[in-house]
Design a protein around this motif. Structure first.
Motif, mmCIF file in Angstrom:
data_model
loop_
_atom_site.group_PDB
_atom_site.id
_atom_site.type_symbol
_atom_site.label_atom_id
_atom_site.label_comp_id
_atom_site.label_asym_id
_atom_site.label_seq_id
_atom_site.Cartn_x
_atom_site.Cartn_y
_atom_site.Cartn_z
ATOM 1 N N PRO A 204 8.911 4.711 -0.678
ATOM 2 C CA PRO A 204 10.137 5.013 -1.437
ATOM 3 C C PRO A 204 10.652 6.425 -1.165
ATOM 4 O O PRO A 204 11.863 6.617 -1.003
ATOM 5 N N ALA A 205 9.739 7.411 -1.074
ATOM 6 C CA ALA A 205 10.169 8.794 -0.856
ATOM 7 C C ALA A 205 10.834 8.955 0.509
ATOM 8 O O ALA A 205 11.895 9.579 0.629
ATOM 9 N N TYR A 206 10.231 8.363 1.533
ATOM 10 C CA TYR A 206 10.785 8.472 2.888
ATOM 11 C C TYR A 206 12.119 7.740 2.998
ATOM 12 O O TYR A 206 13.054 8.200 3.643
ATOM 13 N N ASP B 52 0.819 -1.203 0.000
ATOM 14 C CA ASP B 52 0.000 0.000 0.000
ATOM 15 C C ASP B 52 0.863 1.269 0.000
ATOM 16 O O ASP B 52 0.708 2.152 -0.844
ATOM 17 N N THR C 146 4.060 1.554 -0.650
ATOM 18 C CA THR C 146 4.924 1.621 -1.822
ATOM 19 C C THR C 146 4.138 2.142 -3.016
ATOM 20 O O THR C 146 4.606 2.986 -3.781
ATOM 21 N N TYR C 147 2.911 1.641 -3.147
ATOM 22 C CA TYR C 147 2.055 2.039 -4.257
ATOM 23 C C TYR C 147 1.761 3.531 -4.204
ATOM 24 O O TYR C 147 1.797 4.243 -5.208
ATOM 25 N N LYS C 148 1.514 4.039 -2.983
ATOM 26 C CA LYS C 148 1.247 5.465 -2.812
ATOM 27 C C LYS C 148 2.504 6.314 -2.991
ATOM 28 O O LYS C 148 2.428 7.545 -3.083
ATOM 29 N N GLY C 149 3.662 5.664 -2.971
ATOM 30 C CA GLY C 149 4.923 6.390 -3.160
ATOM 31 C C GLY C 149 5.506 6.948 -1.879
ATOM 32 O O GLY C 149 6.546 7.592 -1.897
ATOM 33 N N ILE C 150 4.831 6.725 -0.752
ATOM 34 C CA ILE C 150 5.304 7.296 0.518
ATOM 35 C C ILE C 150 6.577 6.600 0.986
ATOM 36 O O ILE C 150 7.585 7.239 1.311
ATOM 37 N N GLU D 265 14.221 7.243 0.602
ATOM 38 C CA GLU D 265 15.215 8.055 -0.096
ATOM 39 C C GLU D 265 15.706 9.186 0.813
ATOM 40 O O GLU D 265 16.914 9.447 0.903
ATOM 41 N N SER E 23 9.939 14.067 7.450
ATOM 42 C CA SER E 23 9.848 12.925 6.537
ATOM 43 C C SER E 23 10.838 11.871 7.009
ATOM 44 O O SER E 23 11.541 12.075 7.991
#
Lengths: 252, 269
Positions: free
Chosen positions: B68-70, B60, B62-66, B72, B215
């Motif tokens: 991966p962004a965090y 969920d 990963t799909y929302k992109g949260i 990074e 973040s």
């Protein structure tokens, strides 16, 4: 090749634990001619390694003078090649790069210093080991590399500090024979420190016996060359000389 | 042949071909127990999520992109801090390791500041730099520097005395002795220091993100607490462990194998 002159060399240092001044070398004078091989023997604590360390420039002398080819010694330098008892090979460099280290420091280009290194490795029968790391070699092979590394830098004087003391007895004899062979070919001026009387006599043109920081005796060795152990062991002169030197070292 | 032995032989050949598998196998019983405890509902489901919920949470986020962004953000902060930490720690360690004067002048100060833990700096840092990257970088640099300094000093001192002597008598000037002998000789210890430093730095970063947080993985976990999502907290914890394992196995261990072990300075394990 150049001569080595040691004049009234002295070394005292302060022992912080005993709180006293200790004299390691009292007053040593010693001349080594160009192309001459001189062994220095003496019991442990007689100051022989200290003398070599001062000649190499690793330790400052507290008195006296050291000259190589007439020039006074100030600190370590490439004019005096050193072979260490601990071999002191660079573990992170291959055998080839260890031997090529001196030329590298002189700015010799890579191809040329590899050629020099290979030539010297061949001299000690080590061509096959060029690309290996020191820890992959036996003790005897490591010290062959140590000797060859010093020679490849073409020093004026070669200083050897009990170089064969930490290899097994059979290998030691082979290394001693190889050293006399290479020495005859290259005719280096050599100062060789050892506590092994047989080794001192076998290798040298002169044996200097040291005791309590002084030169006790200076004995010429006139055994014919090339010297190989099978013949030298039987030689009457060798037996007489070794016995004489051993007697002095034990009395020292 | 004994079937168990046969299975073991098969397993050994298999893991030799894919070493990654060997690293996963020990987790099978851990996950099994976790799954068992969760599905027996020893604790209420909302407080103790099972593996399935966490995997769902992972997909969920990963799909929302949260996620991966965090991730990074966190890794970026760690690398920045570690970079500065090394840039300060390695030269300082070499200086202190080589010079008795530098050692006497700086050692008490180094020990004094080491005693003030990284997190203990946060209150004053928040006043000075506010809630931002500077504060977090400072904390990481602070954590990384000490293990790097200590291990570099140890590494410099463990270079046998005859090696610089040999280099000098082969004609090396002083600065070449540093680059050709002291640095490579100290390298295995420097890598060890870096390994410890990064490990501590990673933990300090999570703590800093929890407090400073805007973040990052630490923020993700603390933010989830506010929402009461145990799943995301557990997910954050698992990501921390996995990421560290990856850094250690794929970056640090290969460096050690290529240097100290190859040269015979460090024994193989």
């Amino acid at each position: 090749m150049k001569s080595l002159e040691i004049r009234n060399l002295q070394k005292t240092y302060f022992d912080p634990y005993a709180g006293t001044k200790v004299t390691a070398v009292q007053d040593v004078s010693l001349d080594i001619r160009e192309g001459e091989f001189v062994s220095v023997v003496g019991p442990s604590g007689c100051g022989k390694t200290t003398i070599l360390n001062m000649v190499a420039g690793f330790l400052p002398a507290t008195g006296g003078e050291i000259r190589v080819g007439g020039r006074p010694v100030k600190g370590p330098g490439a004019d005096r090649g050193v072979v260490f008892q601990s071999f002191a090979l660079f573990p992170w460099k291959t055998v080839l790069d260890n031997v090529g280290f001196g030329p590298k420091m002189r700015g010799v280009p890579k191809a040329e210093r590899d050629r020099i290194a290979r030539e010297y490795l061949a001299l000690a029968g080590l061509s096959h080991a060029a690309d290996r790391y020191p820890n992959e070699l036996s003790g005897g092979m490591q010290q062959r590399v140590g000797v060859v590394r010093a020679l490849a830098n073409d020093p004026d004087v070669l200083l050897m500090d009990e170089p064969f003391a930490s290899v097994d007895a059979q290998t030691r004899m082979t290394l001693q024979e190889e050293l006399t062979r290479i020495w005859q070919e290259k005719q280096h001026t050599v100062l060789f420190i050892t506590h092994d009387v047989g080794e001192a006599v076998f290798l040298a043109d002169r044996v200097v016996v040291l005791s309590k920081g002084r030169v006790m005796r200076d004995i010429p060795v006139t055994l014919p060359r090339p010297r190989v152990w099978d013949e030298v062991t039987e030689d009457e002169d060798f037996k007489r000389l070794s016995a004489e030197v051993l007697h002095m070292v034990r009395a020292a | 042949m004994n079937p168990a032995l046969q299975a073991w032989g098969y397993y050994a050949r298999w893991t030799a071909r894919w070493p990654g598998v060997a690293a996963l196998v020990p987790f099978i019983p851990v996950v099994a127990i976790w799954w068992l405890v969760a599905s027996l509902e020893v604790f209420p489901r909302a407080f103790f999520p099972g593996p399935a919920e966490v995997v769902r949470g992972f997909v969920d986020l990963t799909y929302k992109g949260i996620l991966p962004a965090y991730l990074e953000d966190s890794v970026g902060r760690l690398l920045l801090g570690a970079g500065f930490g090394m840039a300060i720690g390695i030269p300082l360690g070499i200086l202190v390791g080589l010079s008795q004067t530098a050692y006497r002048a700086t050692w008490p100060i180094i020990l004094f500041f080491q005693a003030i833990g990284d997190i203990a700096w946060l209150p004053i840092l928040l006043i000075w730099f506010g809630f931002g990257l500077t504060t977090m970088t400072f904390v990481i640099v602070y954590t990384v520097v000490f293990p790097v300094v200590f291990n570099t000093v140890l590494g410099v001192r463990s270079v046998p005395r005859d090696l610089p002597r040999a280099a000098l008598s082969l004609g090396a000037p002083r600065w070449r002795v540093l680059t050709e002998v002291i640095l490579p000789g100290a390298l295995p210890n420097i890598v060890t220091g870096l390994r410890n430093g990064l490990g501590y730095g990673w933990r300090a970063l999570i703590a800093a993100e929890i407090i400073v947080g805007t973040s990052g993985i630490g923020f993700l976990m603390f933010d989830a607490r506010r929402a009461g999502s145990a799943t995301e907290i557990v997910l954050g914890m698992i990501v921390l462990g996995l990421l560290w394992y990856a850094v250690d196995a794929w970056i640090l261990a290969p460096i050690e194998r290529a240097t100290g072990q190859r040269w015979g300075l460090v024994t193989r394990t």
